[in-house]
Enzyme design. Structure first.
Site, short mmCIF file in Angstrom:
data_model
loop_
_atom_site.label_atom_id
_atom_site.label_comp_id
_atom_site.label_asym_id
_atom_site.label_seq_id
_atom_site.Cartn_x
_atom_site.Cartn_y
_atom_site.Cartn_z
N ARG A 46 0.85 -1.20 0.00
CA ARG A 46 0.00 0.00 0.00
C ARG A 46 0.88 1.24 0.00
O ARG A 46 0.61 2.22 -0.70
CB ARG A 46 -0.97 -0.01 1.19
N TYR A 98 -16.91 18.14 -13.90
CA TYR A 98 -17.21 16.71 -14.04
C TYR A 98 -18.24 16.32 -12.96
O TYR A 98 -18.05 16.63 -11.78
CB TYR A 98 -15.92 15.89 -13.88
N ASP A 171 -7.47 19.64 -12.86
CA ASP A 171 -7.85 18.34 -13.43
C ASP A 171 -7.42 18.39 -14.89
O ASP A 171 -8.02 19.09 -15.71
CB ASP A 171 -9.37 18.13 -13.28
N LYS A 196 -9.07 7.72 -18.83
CA LYS A 196 -9.41 8.35 -20.10
C LYS A 196 -8.21 8.29 -21.05
O LYS A 196 -7.81 7.21 -21.43
CB LYS A 196 -9.90 9.78 -19.83
C1 PLP Z 1 -13.79 10.56 -15.61
C2 PLP Z 1 -13.35 11.80 -14.96
C3 PLP Z 1 -13.08 11.85 -13.58
C4 PLP Z 1 -13.31 10.63 -12.68
O1 PLP Z 1 -12.40 9.62 -12.96
P1 PLP Z 1 -12.72 8.04 -12.81
O2 PLP Z 1 -11.47 7.42 -13.33
O3 PLP Z 1 -13.93 7.76 -13.63
O4 PLP Z 1 -12.94 7.78 -11.37
C5 PLP Z 1 -12.62 13.03 -13.05
N1 PLP Z 1 -12.44 14.13 -13.82
C6 PLP Z 1 -12.69 14.12 -15.14
C7 PLP Z 1 -12.47 15.35 -15.95
C8 PLP Z 1 -13.14 12.96 -15.75
O5 PLP Z 1 -13.40 12.96 -17.07
#
Ligand code: PLP
Length: 392
Positions: A46, A98, A171, A196
């Site tokens: 961890r 998001y 982000d 993504k």
């Molecule tokens: C998908 C997404 C998230 C969340 O991520 P997960 O991997 O689905 O938990 C956060 N921010 C943005 C901009 C996203 O597209």
């Protein structure tokens, strides 16, 4: 070294014993100590795990940060970051956010006494007005936002945040470090849904955090280990494997998305296309100033909401599915899917209405994608007009 070379070589030179060019998956959770008071650098998985450590070092370097942390999802990464804050703390957050981040803040963090204000983060005056001396602790932005692709001037807002003594969190999911590196523009923390573009193949759920500065990096290491929402060795390997081709994929995503956006912009059934690569986009200049390219997703608004249902039924190559950033093209309906957790009034305020579709353009041949969508549009139009003629 150029970023393309760094990406292609992730984990390729780190295995000293066999010289394996693909870094191994170390499944172990426990590590033998040579003797009392000594460690190989690994104690318990961890805290630190070999395969994950190679990924984390690469993430830190790619984002020009000091430390990287791989998490079990993007949401796990956000939750870990939010654990920096305490009861009574307040955050300034991008308006068109998001949906999952909004839900985490409003349904969970709020119960721990951490509040957020949602603002057009490109408006420094609005930030100034929402700022609460003593309690505002951070600014969290997405740029471009999803789905409306609003652009925030990263350098301008990070400079403002620094002046206020608060953290800037970006982000960077939609552009990835291949196209945009906010830490170089003054941000303190980067978060990614690596599910993504970084993973890129719609087959691994992962999140990444990158921090700048020793104190913040140590704090994050403490939270990452204490909370424990860490990425497992198999998925760490899969993510590195995906990231090796990030440069090629992002270039193709950008090319395809730009051609597709231009096609839709000229289509009579489309009212508006929201894509910063288009010169008429209000954020076009700032986007070009702070990023070296454009993401592969954009949104567009149909002239009539009745087209939506048949379009989603008739696309074939393009899948009607949530998520974005993979090699396969996906289309989603934000009002009822990704953004359903955002109250209707906020959704309408930013323009996520019932005529909006979001398109994550994959790396297929652009002509096949245009054929698919133009056929779906024609069938949708025929159905809507036929229905109207039948008095439906
Ligand atoms: C998908 C997404 C998230 C969340 O991520 P997960 O991997 O689905 O938990 C956060 N921010 C943005 C901009 C996203 O597209």
């Amino acid at each position: 070294m150029k970023i393309e070379s760094r990406l292609a070589q992730i984990g390729s030179q780190e295995e000293p014993v066999t010289g394996a060019v693909s870094f191994p998956i170390y499944q172990a959770t426990a590590f033998r100590h040579p003797r009392l008071g000594q460690s190989t650098g690994f104690d318990y998985a961890r805290t630190k795990s070999p395969t994950r450590a190679v990924l984390e070092a690469a993430a830190a370097e790619l984002e020009s940060g000091d430390a990287g942390f791989a998490c079990s999802s993007g949401m796990a990464a956000l939750q870990t970051i939010f654990a920096l804050f305490s009861q009574g703390d307040h955050l300034l957050v991008s308006l068109d956010l998001y949906g999952g981040t909004y839900r985490l803040l409003e349904r969970i963090m709020s119960r721990f006494g951490v509040s957020a204000s949602y603002i057009d983060t490109n408006d420094i005056q609005a930030l100034e007005e929402a700022f609460r001396p003593g309690s505002t602790k951070a600014l969290l932005i997405e740029t471009p936002t999803n789905p409306l692709m609003m652009i925030t001037d990263i350098e301008a807002v990070c400079t403002w945040a620094k002046g206020k003594g608060i953290l800037s969190i970006v982000d960077n999911t939609l552009l990835t470090p291949f196209f945009q590196r906010p830490l170089e523009l003054g941000a303190d923390i980067i978060i990614h849904s690596a599910t993504k573009y970084l993973g890129g193949h719609n087959d691994v759920l992962a999140g990444l955090i990158v921090t700048k500065g020793q104190e913040l990096s140590e704090q994050m290491a403490f939270l990452h280990n204490s909370i424990g929402a860490v990425l497992n060795p198999q998925d760490s390997w899969l993510l590195m494997r995906g990231m090796k081709t990030l440069a090629l994929r992002m270039e193709r995503h950008q090319y395809n998305a730009t051609r597709m956006a231009e096609y839709l912009q000229n289509h009579p059934m489309v009212e508006q296309v929201y894509y910063p690569a288009l010169p008429e986009h209000p954020g076009h200049e700032i986007q070009n100033k702070q990023s070296s390219g454009n993401t592969g997703i954009f949104s567009f608004k149909m002239t009539d909401a009745r087209y939506i249902e048949p379009i989603l039924r008739h696309v074939k190559l393009i899948a009607f599915a949530e998520s974005l950033g993979g090699v396969e093209s996906l289309m989603t309906y934000p009002a009822v899917q990704t953004h359903a957790d955002i109250p209707e009034e906020i959704r309408r305020q930013v323009g996520v209405d019932d005529r909006l579709l979001r398109f994550s353009v994959g790396i297929e041949h652009i002509e096949d994608l245009i054929d698919d969508i133009s056929r779906a549009f024609e069938l949708a139009k025929a159905e809507v007009e036929g229905g109207a003629a039948n008095g439906k």
